[in-house]
Write an enzyme that holds these catalytic residues in place. Structure first.
Site, PDB file in Angstrom:
ATOM      1  N   ASP A  39      36.625 137.027  63.993  1.00 20.92           N
ATOM      2  CA  ASP A  39      36.028 136.937  65.337  1.00 20.92           C
ATOM      3  C   ASP A  39      35.619 135.490  65.592  1.00 20.92           C
ATOM      4  O   ASP A  39      35.828 134.941  66.682  1.00 20.92           O
ATOM      5  CB  ASP A  39      34.775 137.820  65.435  1.00 20.92           C
ATOM      6  CG  ASP A  39      35.090 139.300  65.484  1.00 20.92           C
ATOM      7  OD1 ASP A  39      36.230 139.651  65.824  1.00 20.92           O
ATOM      8  OD2 ASP A  39      34.188 140.112  65.178  1.00 20.92           O
TER       9      ASP A  39
ATOM     10  N   LYS B 236      30.089 145.891  60.151  1.00 18.71           N
ATOM     11  CA  LYS B 236      30.493 144.508  59.841  1.00 18.71           C
ATOM     12  C   LYS B 236      29.575 143.859  58.794  1.00 18.71           C
ATOM     13  O   LYS B 236      30.037 143.105  57.947  1.00 18.71           O
ATOM     14  CB  LYS B 236      30.523 143.673  61.118  1.00 18.71           C
ATOM     15  CG  LYS B 236      31.679 144.044  62.042  1.00 18.71           C
ATOM     16  CD  LYS B 236      31.784 143.106  63.223  1.00 18.71           C
ATOM     17  CE  LYS B 236      32.928 143.536  64.127  1.00 18.71           C
ATOM     18  NZ  LYS B 236      33.139 142.672  65.271  1.00 18.71           N
TER      19      LYS B 236
END
Ligand code: NAP
Length: 516
Positions: free
Chosen positions: A348, A309
């Protein structure tokens, strides 16, 4: 990696659905499902059927049939090549003959390494009525020259030639895509298993393969080979116009990701024939070149998971604010047209913001919350909590790591709470893998933070060990599973990829399915 946009002026591959059934009854039912999903052929794996049941295969073809019969391939995968069937020639021939006597198979899949005499014998008995597919299941280290030779040899003697081997994404892009292009338009199959599994299946049409193997539609739980894509999605993709985009989730490990399932449901519902696949990038060095190469092969967007990420955030040309503040991206999407800048998003954070709003409506005061864990998911919870004006307490087993995480956020909103100082909170979030298969036991007394009437939001979905759920419920705390996070972040990514909204009702259904 030297992959280039492949030619695509070949007839489209025939879609083969491998039936996982082990009994004639199961196979009969699966035959219908494959037929309804649009299969051109089905593959019956004789090696998965108990020897005593072979004659029972006749019942699959009982008349009248309530589904359309489609040509079938009879495959007897040997133990030497990863199946459950015999290696020994006499036993193989006898099983094949018994099955061929009771069902009208169109092709038999024979192994190049052991079935040449069997091929002659079947040719004598069935002539042109039974096509022969020659296959080879090779080891990962097989050199390129041997792969090329094996494909050539199998094509020379069979109706189709098929080679399957495990391969990384890097090798697939660097060696196997160019190799496939050498055979484009011939009756060949080049499939991989392992980390790159779905990749050559997605590229089967532009690479001019003769057949592409898929699984039955559904959640993949019954799949014989985990790299296979669901037949209904594969059918739509093959029938769509050339250049139809596809999507992927990348990380390591990736096998248990439910993202393909969720995105396929979204795509199906909005009527887009795109595919979504999981690619396992074993080495960090593969990530950047894979992105560049896959873009030229039709990849439109990527979800990124552990451990890439941060790397994804670094690589992007344009970053939304959540990516800048969290230092991590879980979604990358190229803008269409030229120059096609790569945009990074962190859905997210936006998914968690939405969940916090919902739990606010469901009883949480919104004043403060406690997060367990100091990794990427915890950072997303903290960012969402801060955005909502709540005070976020963070705890974890590694004080130094938790403090480093906390320091990246404004101190008036975020503070470290040692595990021995935990006290009841209205909202507790588990942002660690505890509960997942193979994870270490919980090393923090989280139950001390449970408050009767409060909420435990577990970011783990479908935990193998649901002990947190039990502990919460015993303490009178409402348990929310990780399904909402999975589905909401996927929905936000989906919108970035396609410009379409994921249908709300489907989202609620999926959350219920994931959390049970
Ligand atoms: P990560 O970066 O690896 O961080 C994991 C954190 O959990 C670390 O702080 C680690 O502590 C801590 N931890 C691990 N095992 C523990 C244990 N037994 N007891 C106490 N703490 C423990 O992972 P992540 O990206 O933040 O993801 C965490 C979890 O969130 C994932 O495993 C996943 O299940 C879930 N998640 C779910 C979704 C969803 O869509 N539902 C999305 C993202 C993440 P150390 O620093 O001491 O190692």
């Amino acid at each position: 990696m030297t992959a280039e946009a492949p030619q695509s002026s070949h007839p489209k591959p025939q879609l083969v659905v491998t039936l996982p059934g082990r009994t004639p009854d199961e196979l009969r039912h699966e035959f219908r499902r494959a037929s309804e999903a649009g299969a051109d052929l089905v593959e019956v794996r004789l090696d998965r059927i108990p020897a005593g049941d072979v004659e029972g295969l006749a019942t699959i073809h009982q008349i009248p049939m309530d589904y359309e019969w489609i040509p079938a391939i009879l495959t007897l995968r040997s133990r030497s090549e990863g199946g459950e069937g015999p290696d020994e020639e006499t036993a193989r021939l006898s099983l094949l003959q018994r099955a061929l006597e009771v069902l009208p198979f169109t092709y038999v899949d024979l192994e190049l390494a052991r079935d040449l005499r069997i091929a002659r014998s079947l040719r004598d008995s069935y002539g042109r009525n039974l096509g022969q597919i020659f296959s080879a299941h090779l080891v990962e280290s097989t050199p390129l020259g041997l792969l090329r030779k094996t494909l050539r040899d199998s094509l020379e003697i069979g109706s189709y030639g098929k080679v399957v081997l495990p391969a990384t994404v890097g090798r697939t892009l660097g060696e196997l895509v160019p190799l496939a292009r050498e055979f484009a338009g011939q009756h060949y199959v080049l499939h991989t298993t392992g980390p790159s599994g779905p990749l050559l299946r997605v590229l089967a049409a532009p690479l001019g393969m003769g057949l592409v193997y898929a699984s039955l539609p559904g959640d993949g739980s019954q799949t014989v080979e985990p790299s296979q894509l669901p037949a209904d999605r594969m059918r739509s993709f093959l029938d769509a116009k050339k250049g139809t985009p596809w999507l992927a989730v990348m990380g390591h490990p990736i096998r248990h990701s439910r993202s393909p399932l969720v995105h396929h449901r979204f795509l199906e519902q909005v009527g887009l024939p795109w595919l979504y696949v999981a690619l396992d990038l074993v080495e960090a060095e593969e990530f950047r070149p894979a992105l560049t190469a896959l873009k030229t092969l039709g990849l439109r967007g990527v979800n990124v998971t552990l451990p890439y990420k941060e790397l994804a955030a670094e690589l992007a040309d344009l970053k939304e604010e959540e990516v800048v503040t969290s230092g991590a991206a879980n979604t990358l999407a190229w803008e269409t047209g030229s120059p096609g800048a790569l945009h990074a998003f962190n859905t997210d954070v936006s998914a968690l913001a939405r969940i916090l709003t919902e739990v606010g409506e469901e009883g949480w005061s919104g004043e403060s919350l406690l997060v367990l864990g100091a990794g990427g998911a915890s950072r997303a919870v903290i960012a969402a909590g801060v955005e909502q004006g709540a005070h976020v307490f963070v705890t974890g087993r590694d004080r130094a790591r938790v403090e480093r995480t906390v320091q990246d956020f404004p101190s008036e909103f975020v503070s470290y709470l040692p595990p021995d100082a935990l006290r009841p909170e209205g909202l507790v979030v588990n942002a660690t893998p505890v509960g997942m298969a193979g994870s270490a036991p919980l090393s923090v007394p989280l139950e001390k933070a449970f408050r009767r009437g409060g909420i435990l939001l577990d970011l783990v979905y479908s935990p193998a060990d649901p002990f947190l759920r039990r502990a919460a419920e015993q303490a009178g705390v409402r348990y929310l599973g990780g399904g909402r996070m999975l589905v909401y972040q996927a929905a936000e990514s989906f919108e970035r990829f396609t410009g379409r909204k994921a249908p709300q009702q489907l989202m609620s259904e999926l959350v219920r399915e994931v959390d049970g």
